[in-house]
Design an enzyme around this catalytic site. Structure first.
Site, PDB file in Angstrom:
ATOM      1  N   TRP A 106       0.832  -1.211   0.000  1.00 21.72           N
ATOM      2  CA  TRP A 106       0.000   0.000   0.000  1.00 21.72           C
ATOM      3  C   TRP A 106       0.855   1.243   0.000  1.00 21.72           C
ATOM      4  O   TRP A 106       0.575   2.207  -0.715  1.00 21.72           O
ATOM      5  CB  TRP A 106      -0.995  -0.021   1.156  1.00 21.72           C
ATOM      6  CG  TRP A 106      -2.061  -1.063   0.961  1.00 21.72           C
ATOM      7  CD1 TRP A 106      -2.323  -2.126   1.769  1.00 21.72           C
ATOM      8  CD2 TRP A 106      -2.995  -1.151  -0.138  1.00 21.72           C
ATOM      9  NE1 TRP A 106      -3.359  -2.858   1.250  1.00 21.72           N
ATOM     10  CE2 TRP A 106      -3.783  -2.296   0.083  1.00 21.72           C
ATOM     11  CE3 TRP A 106      -3.231  -0.386  -1.271  1.00 21.72           C
ATOM     12  CZ2 TRP A 106      -4.801  -2.686  -0.789  1.00 21.72           C
ATOM     13  CZ3 TRP A 106      -4.245  -0.779  -2.156  1.00 21.72           C
ATOM     14  CH2 TRP A 106      -5.013  -1.924  -1.904  1.00 21.72           C
ATOM     15  N   ASP A 176      -1.940   6.787   6.008  1.00 21.85           N
ATOM     16  CA  ASP A 176      -3.000   5.904   5.508  1.00 21.85           C
ATOM     17  C   ASP A 176      -3.316   4.941   6.646  1.00 21.85           C
ATOM     18  O   ASP A 176      -2.532   4.052   6.954  1.00 21.85           O
ATOM     19  CB  ASP A 176      -2.499   5.159   4.264  1.00 21.85           C
ATOM     20  CG  ASP A 176      -3.507   4.131   3.748  1.00 21.85           C
ATOM     21  OD1 ASP A 176      -4.585   3.985   4.344  1.00 21.85           O
ATOM     22  OD2 ASP A 176      -3.189   3.477   2.725  1.00 21.85           O
ATOM     23  N   LYS A 200     -12.623  -1.648   6.312  1.00 19.65           N
ATOM     24  CA  LYS A 200     -11.940  -2.576   7.208  1.00 19.65           C
ATOM     25  C   LYS A 200     -12.442  -2.427   8.641  1.00 19.65           C
ATOM     26  O   LYS A 200     -12.950  -3.365   9.210  1.00 19.65           O
ATOM     27  CB  LYS A 200     -10.425  -2.360   7.139  1.00 19.65           C
ATOM     28  CG  LYS A 200      -9.791  -3.057   5.939  1.00 19.65           C
ATOM     29  CD  LYS A 200      -9.359  -2.140   4.862  1.00 19.65           C
ATOM     30  CE  LYS A 200      -8.883  -2.889   3.625  1.00 19.65           C
ATOM     31  NZ  LYS A 200      -8.204  -1.993   2.693  1.00 19.65           N
TER      32      LYS A 200
HETATM   33  C1  LIG Z   1      -7.518  -1.578   1.611  1.00 21.70           C
HETATM   34  C2  LIG Z   1      -6.429  -0.571   1.674  1.00 21.70           C
HETATM   35  C3  LIG Z   1      -6.266   0.404   0.685  1.00 21.70           C
HETATM   36  C4  LIG Z   1      -7.127   0.461  -0.549  1.00 21.70           C
HETATM   37  O1  LIG Z   1      -8.382   0.937  -0.274  1.00 21.70           O
HETATM   38  P1  LIG Z   1      -9.467   1.203  -1.436  1.00 21.70           P
HETATM   39  O2  LIG Z   1     -10.604   1.716  -0.640  1.00 21.70           O
HETATM   40  O3  LIG Z   1      -9.709  -0.088  -2.127  1.00 21.70           O
HETATM   41  O4  LIG Z   1      -8.887   2.225  -2.352  1.00 21.70           O
HETATM   42  C5  LIG Z   1      -5.259   1.326   0.853  1.00 21.70           C
HETATM   43  N1  LIG Z   1      -4.438   1.303   1.918  1.00 21.70           N
HETATM   44  C6  LIG Z   1      -4.556   0.376   2.884  1.00 21.70           C
HETATM   45  C7  LIG Z   1      -3.627   0.380   4.042  1.00 21.70           C
HETATM   46  C8  LIG Z   1      -5.556  -0.594   2.786  1.00 21.70           C
HETATM   47  O5  LIG Z   1      -5.676  -1.535   3.744  1.00 21.70           O
END
Ligand SMILES: *Cc1c(COP(=O)(O)O)cnc(C)c1O
Length: 365
Positions: A106, A176, A200
């Site tokens: 990511w 993030d 999540k």
């Molecule tokens: C799932 C995830 C993403 C991607 O998220 P989307 O909503 O599919 O764009 C980005 N960063 C992390 C850490 C994630 O777990």
């Protein structure tokens, strides 16, 4: 034959398990929300009933994460992936450089997207260690003129998590937090901006939470389309265009559930307990199960591991599936096994998995 909810232990990585109570409340209110005579899905986003839902979700998030007044809370669309682009589009001015810490898939995606916008630099990387660890704080370098430093608080695929965040001084820290927001208390003041896709730990997919220092967003680029400016959404309290109303409503129900459980401090205690159960089985297995992450960097949200041989791993995943454990396959990019144990995954689900793992080892080890 269809399965009942009770037949399944949901360890999906995202979208992931939601608290049953939140889903039941959504079901209760699905056709007629609060005596309005209609579903939340059928309401104007400008109606008083929806506005109350929207404001309550923001207030609850502020309360749960102790978000200070000088921060704006936004409900956006486009997932965390849009934030990979929006952060540099807003904050990476020409002539400046943004620093990124590479800790896994990511972080690399965020870094690559920023490269298309402006000048970026790797502040620290654990790629040489196959992203099995978070760098130590003294590996992380910022320069006084950096536009910001970007980190990924929890790498969902590798299963590594920052335990302590770097102090970046005057350089804004951007995180993030898609896969661990609301799983532990935070000092929001350490950050210039936090973003998280909801699917999540926060709710269903379709809404992304952004928490951003308001004085910083006021300095952001103005030569980009209005829809991509944080300031547009802040000024309009995330009602510039039609927001994902049902996703925000469901997120609000999840936040109410977290509050009833005792807030983020309770989520943290539970996460530690759940993670300890699974890492305990791995550590006591004498090498039959192999944890992917270095112990000091282990994630309390995504437990990644493999088995001693590929054949056993395949058999494990197959048998686990038969026994009702869903979502244990590692990400398609890395393979192996991964148990995602976000807030809504219960201690009982983790106990059942730990027991299954021990039993599998007894039979096949
Ligand atoms: C799932 C995830 C993403 C991607 O998220 P989307 O909503 O599919 O764009 C980005 N960063 C992390 C850490 C994630 O777990």
């Amino acid at each position: 034959m269809g399965k009942a909810r009770t037949d399944v232990h949901n360890f999906n990585a995202g979208p992931a398990a939601l608290p049953l109570e939140a889903l039941e409340q959504a079901r209760e209110e699905l056709l007629n929300y609060g005596g309005s005579g209609m579903s939340v899905m059928e309401m104007s986003h400008r109606s008083a009933a929806y506005e109350a839902i929207h404001n309550r979700a923001e207030e609850l998030l502020r309360e749960l994460l102790a978000i200070p007044e000088e921060y704006s809370v936004l409900f956006l669309q486009g997932g965390a992936s849009l934030q990979f682009a929006m952060v540099p589009m807003n904050f990476l001015a020409p002539g400046r450089t943004a620093a990124y810490v590479l800790t896994g898939s990511w972080a690399e995606k965020a870094y690559k997207e920023a490269q298309t916008v402006g000048s970026v630099r790797v502040s620290a990387s654990t790629k040489d260690d196959n992203f099995r660890r978070i760098p130590s704080l003294d590996e992380v370098r910022t320069e006084p003129g950096d536009a910001y430093l970007h980190i990924t608080s929890n790498e969902t695929i590798g299963g590594i998590q920052w335990q302590v965040f770097p102090d970046t001084g005057a350089v804004p820290l951007v995180a993030d937090m898609s896969s661990d927001i609301l799983s532990r208390p935070l000092d929001v003041r350490q950050f210039g901006l936090i973003y998280a896709g909801a699917q999540k730990n926060l709710g269903p997919s379709g809404v992304t939470v952004v928490i951003v220092r308001t004085d910083w967003l006021e300095q952001a680029a103005t030569n980009i389309p209005a829809i991509l400016r944080y300031s547009t959404h802040a000024k309009n309290r995330s009602l510039y265009n039609t927001p994902p109303t049902f996703a925000i409503y469901t997120l609000g129900l999840v936040l109410q559930w977290v509050q009833r459980q005792g807030g983020v401090a309770a989520m943290q205690r539970r996460s530690e307990e759940k993670a300890a159960l699974l890492y305990g089985v791995i550590d006591e297995s004498g090498g039959f199960y192999r944890g992917y992450a270095e112990p000091a960097s282990r994630s309390r949200m995504n437990v990644t591991f493999g088995l001693v041989t590929p054949e056993l791993e395949k058999a494990f995943l197959e048998e686990a599936k038969q026994a009702g454990f869903v979502g244990l396959n590692g990400h398609r990019s890395v393979g192996g096994c991964r148990a995602s144990i976000y807030n809504a995954v219960s201690l009982d689900d983790c106990r059942a998995l730990a027991e299954f793992m021990r039993d599998f080892q007894r039979r096949r080890g």
